[in-house]
Design a protein around this motif. Structure first.
Motif, PDB file in Angstrom:
ATOM      1  N   GLU A 137       0.825  -1.209   0.000  1.00  0.00           N
ATOM      2  CA  GLU A 137       0.000   0.000   0.000  1.00  0.00           C
ATOM      3  C   GLU A 137       0.857   1.256   0.000  1.00  0.00           C
ATOM      4  OE1 GLU A 137      -3.258   0.428  -0.598  1.00  0.00           O
ATOM      5  OE2 GLU A 137      -3.208  -1.741  -0.948  1.00  0.00           O
ATOM      6  N   GLU A 138       1.964   1.233   0.737  1.00  0.00           N
ATOM      7  CA  GLU A 138       2.862   2.391   0.758  1.00  0.00           C
ATOM      8  C   GLU A 138       3.479   2.613  -0.618  1.00  0.00           C
ATOM      9  OE1 GLU A 138       4.805   5.768   2.073  1.00  0.00           O
ATOM     10  OE2 GLU A 138       3.131   4.668   2.972  1.00  0.00           O
ATOM     11  N   TYR A 139       3.861   1.524  -1.291  1.00  0.00           N
ATOM     12  CA  TYR A 139       4.422   1.623  -2.633  1.00  0.00           C
ATOM     13  C   TYR A 139       3.409   2.283  -3.570  1.00  0.00           C
ATOM     14  CZ  TYR A 139       6.649   0.307  -7.018  1.00  0.00           C
ATOM     15  OH  TYR A 139       7.238   0.339  -8.263  1.00  0.00           O
ATOM     16  N   LYS A 140       2.181   1.797  -3.514  1.00  0.00           N
ATOM     17  CA  LYS A 140       1.125   2.353  -4.366  1.00  0.00           C
ATOM     18  C   LYS A 140       0.872   3.822  -4.028  1.00  0.00           C
ATOM     19  CE  LYS A 140      -3.489   1.492  -6.100  1.00  0.00           C
ATOM     20  NZ  LYS A 140      -4.615   0.583  -6.160  1.00  0.00           N
TER      21      LYS A 140
ATOM     22  N   TYR B 247      14.046   8.103  -1.714  1.00  0.00           N
ATOM     23  CA  TYR B 247      12.690   8.091  -1.156  1.00  0.00           C
ATOM     24  C   TYR B 247      12.112   6.673  -1.082  1.00  0.00           C
ATOM     25  CZ  TYR B 247       7.682   9.411  -0.952  1.00  0.00           C
ATOM     26  OH  TYR B 247       6.358   9.559  -0.618  1.00  0.00           O
ATOM     27  N   MET B 248      12.466   5.821  -2.029  1.00  0.00           N
ATOM     28  CA  MET B 248      11.868   4.492  -2.139  1.00  0.00           C
ATOM     29  C   MET B 248      12.686   3.377  -1.491  1.00  0.00           C
ATOM     30  SD  MET B 248       9.013   5.019  -3.648  1.00  0.00           S
ATOM     31  CE  MET B 248       8.523   3.371  -4.133  1.00  0.00           C
ATOM     32  N   GLU B 249      13.928   3.637  -1.136  1.00  0.00           N
ATOM     33  CA  GLU B 249      14.810   2.540  -0.710  1.00  0.00           C
ATOM     34  C   GLU B 249      14.352   1.824   0.552  1.00  0.00           C
ATOM     35  OE1 GLU B 249      18.872   3.359   0.510  1.00  0.00           O
ATOM     36  OE2 GLU B 249      18.260   5.374   1.073  1.00  0.00           O
ATOM     37  N   ASP B 250      13.558   2.469   1.394  1.00  0.00           N
ATOM     38  CA  ASP B 250      13.126   1.810   2.627  1.00  0.00           C
ATOM     39  C   ASP B 250      11.995   0.805   2.418  1.00  0.00           C
ATOM     40  OD1 ASP B 250      11.385   4.052   2.097  1.00  0.00           O
ATOM     41  OD2 ASP B 250      10.656   3.926   4.161  1.00  0.00           O
ATOM     42  N   ILE B 251      11.404   0.774   1.221  1.00  0.00           N
ATOM     43  CA  ILE B 251      10.294  -0.158   0.997  1.00  0.00           C
ATOM     44  C   ILE B 251      10.553  -1.152  -0.136  1.00  0.00           C
ATOM     45  CG2 ILE B 251       8.590   1.423   1.974  1.00  0.00           C
ATOM     46  CD1 ILE B 251       7.619   1.963  -0.904  1.00  0.00           C
ATOM     47  N   MET B 252      11.776  -1.125  -0.697  1.00  0.00           N
ATOM     48  CA  MET B 252      12.111  -2.006  -1.820  1.00  0.00           C
ATOM     49  C   MET B 252      13.471  -2.661  -1.627  1.00  0.00           C
ATOM     50  SD  MET B 252      11.070   0.287  -5.124  1.00  0.00           S
ATOM     51  CE  MET B 252      11.273  -1.113  -6.214  1.00  0.00           C
ATOM     52  N   GLU B 253      13.689  -3.735  -2.361  1.00  0.00           N
ATOM     53  CA  GLU B 253      15.033  -4.301  -2.437  1.00  0.00           C
ATOM     54  C   GLU B 253      15.866  -3.369  -3.298  1.00  0.00           C
ATOM     55  OE1 GLU B 253      15.069  -8.346  -3.810  1.00  0.00           O
ATOM     56  OE2 GLU B 253      14.056  -9.063  -2.009  1.00  0.00           O
ATOM     57  N   THR B 254      17.028  -2.946  -2.785  1.00  0.00           N
ATOM     58  CA  THR B 254      17.865  -1.993  -3.508  1.00  0.00           C
ATOM     59  C   THR B 254      19.320  -2.443  -3.574  1.00  0.00           C
ATOM     60  OG1 THR B 254      18.263  -0.695  -1.507  1.00  0.00           O
ATOM     61  CG2 THR B 254      16.399  -0.016  -2.881  1.00  0.00           C
ATOM     62  N   ASN B 255      20.030  -1.836  -4.486  1.00  0.00           N
ATOM     63  CA  ASN B 255      21.469  -2.025  -4.636  1.00  0.00           C
ATOM     64  C   ASN B 255      22.192  -1.034  -3.731  1.00  0.00           C
ATOM     65  OD1 ASN B 255      21.406  -4.009  -6.835  1.00  0.00           O
ATOM     66  ND2 ASN B 255      20.502  -2.342  -8.011  1.00  0.00           N
ATOM     67  N   PRO B 256      23.513  -1.191  -3.547  1.00  0.00           N
ATOM     68  CA  PRO B 256      24.273  -0.254  -2.717  1.00  0.00           C
ATOM     69  C   PRO B 256      24.159   1.213  -3.149  1.00  0.00           C
ATOM     70  CG  PRO B 256      25.573  -2.222  -3.100  1.00  0.00           C
ATOM     71  CD  PRO B 256      24.338  -2.335  -3.961  1.00  0.00           C
ATOM     72  N   ASP B 257      23.917   1.463  -4.446  1.00  0.00           N
ATOM     73  CA  ASP B 257      23.775   2.848  -4.915  1.00  0.00           C
ATOM     74  C   ASP B 257      22.346   3.378  -4.763  1.00  0.00           C
ATOM     75  OD1 ASP B 257      22.379   1.551  -6.940  1.00  0.00           O
ATOM     76  OD2 ASP B 257      23.552   2.420  -8.573  1.00  0.00           O
ATOM     77  N   ARG B 258      21.501   2.625  -4.058  1.00  0.00           N
ATOM     78  CA  ARG B 258      20.094   2.947  -3.788  1.00  0.00           C
ATOM     79  C   ARG B 258      19.161   2.642  -4.956  1.00  0.00           C
ATOM     80  NH1 ARG B 258      21.956   8.193  -0.838  1.00  0.00           N
ATOM     81  NH2 ARG B 258      21.809   7.538   1.318  1.00  0.00           N
ATOM     82  N   SER B 259      19.684   2.262  -6.092  1.00  0.00           N
ATOM     83  CA  SER B 259      18.813   1.907  -7.212  1.00  0.00           C
ATOM     84  C   SER B 259      18.050   0.633  -6.852  1.00  0.00           C
ATOM     85  CB  SER B 259      19.630   1.676  -8.486  1.00  0.00           C
ATOM     86  OG  SER B 259      20.483   0.554  -8.348  1.00  0.00           O
ATOM     87  N   PRO B 260      16.827   0.503  -7.347  1.00  0.00           N
ATOM     88  CA  PRO B 260      16.091  -0.725  -7.059  1.00  0.00           C
ATOM     89  C   PRO B 260      16.748  -1.908  -7.764  1.00  0.00           C
ATOM     90  CG  PRO B 260      14.801   0.758  -8.463  1.00  0.00           C
ATOM     91  CD  PRO B 260      16.072   1.452  -8.134  1.00  0.00           C
ATOM     92  N   LYS B 261      16.800  -3.044  -7.070  1.00  0.00           N
ATOM     93  CA  LYS B 261      17.284  -4.255  -7.729  1.00  0.00           C
ATOM     94  C   LYS B 261      16.295  -4.574  -8.840  1.00  0.00           C
ATOM     95  CE  LYS B 261      19.872  -6.334  -4.000  1.00  0.00           C
ATOM     96  NZ  LYS B 261      20.055  -7.506  -3.141  1.00  0.00           N
ATOM     97  N   SER B 262      16.814  -4.731 -10.024  1.00  0.00           N
ATOM     98  CA  SER B 262      15.970  -4.920 -11.200  1.00  0.00           C
ATOM     99  C   SER B 262      16.528  -6.035 -12.068  1.00  0.00           C
ATOM    100  CB  SER B 262      15.925  -3.614 -12.000  1.00  0.00           C
ATOM    101  OG  SER B 262      15.168  -3.757 -13.160  1.00  0.00           O
ATOM    102  N   VAL B 263      15.639  -6.856 -12.584  1.00  0.00           N
ATOM    103  CA  VAL B 263      16.027  -7.936 -13.489  1.00  0.00           C
ATOM    104  C   VAL B 263      15.303  -7.704 -14.806  1.00  0.00           C
ATOM    105  CG1 VAL B 263      15.944 -10.431 -13.898  1.00  0.00           C
ATOM    106  CG2 VAL B 263      16.299  -9.549 -11.575  1.00  0.00           C
ATOM    107  N   GLU B 264      16.075  -7.594 -15.895  1.00  0.00           N
ATOM    108  CA  GLU B 264      15.453  -7.452 -17.209  1.00  0.00           C
ATOM    109  C   GLU B 264      14.805  -8.763 -17.602  1.00  0.00           C
ATOM    110  OE1 GLU B 264      17.036  -5.356 -20.421  1.00  0.00           O
ATOM    111  OE2 GLU B 264      18.361  -4.141 -19.177  1.00  0.00           O
ATOM    112  N   LEU B 265      13.659  -8.662 -18.252  1.00  0.00           N
ATOM    113  CA  LEU B 265      12.931  -9.834 -18.711  1.00  0.00           C
ATOM    114  C   LEU B 265      13.076  -9.961 -20.220  1.00  0.00           C
ATOM    115  CD1 LEU B 265       9.720  -9.391 -16.535  1.00  0.00           C
ATOM    116  CD2 LEU B 265      11.704 -10.843 -16.080  1.00  0.00           C
ATOM    117  N   THR B 266      13.156 -11.185 -20.691  1.00  0.00           N
ATOM    118  CA  THR B 266      13.319 -11.475 -22.107  1.00  0.00           C
ATOM    119  C   THR B 266      11.951 -11.655 -22.751  1.00  0.00           C
ATOM    120  OG1 THR B 266      15.406 -12.592 -21.639  1.00  0.00           O
ATOM    121  CG2 THR B 266      14.365 -13.086 -23.749  1.00  0.00           C
TER     122      THR B 266
END
Length: 104
Positions: free
Chosen positions: A16-19, A79-98
């Motif tokens: 809900e916080e993410y939304k 702003y978002m790092e406390d509610i998501m999985e993130t990398n050390p640079d604060r970027s969200p951990k992301s996996v590209e999809l094929t």
């Protein structure tokens, strides 16, 4: 046009916080995303796993990648790092999809 899909993960109990936060995306970030030629940007949640599925249409991968270097994006990541999985640079951990199938 380039179609890009990726997955992210929101922490348990934070759906809900993410939304809520995405209901008030920083105007300067929206500006940067649009200036990069991105459109039809959507994010969907799988509530069973907390996985987010993102989809965006792009003019250029280089322009899209440039968004991450903007002050607006860096501020959003903080702003978002406390509610998501993130990398050390604060970027969200992301996996590209094929892409496996497309029907126009």
């Amino acid at each position: 046009m380039i179609r890009k899909a990726f997955k992210l993960k929101v922490n348990p109990g934070q759906f809900e916080e993410y939304k809520k936060r995405h209901g008030h995306v920083f105007p300067e970030l929206i500006e940067a995303i649009k200036a990069a030629g991105a459109s039809n940007y959507s994010i969907f949640l799988d509530e069973d796993t907390g996985c987010l599925f993102g989809y965006v249409e792009l003019e250029s991968i280089d322009k899209w990648n440039g968004v991450s270097k903007t002050d607006a994006c860096q501020k959003w990541w903080r702003y978002m790092e406390d509610i998501m999985e993130t990398n050390p640079d604060r970027s969200p951990k992301s996996v590209e999809l094929t892409e496996m199938f497309y029907l126009a």
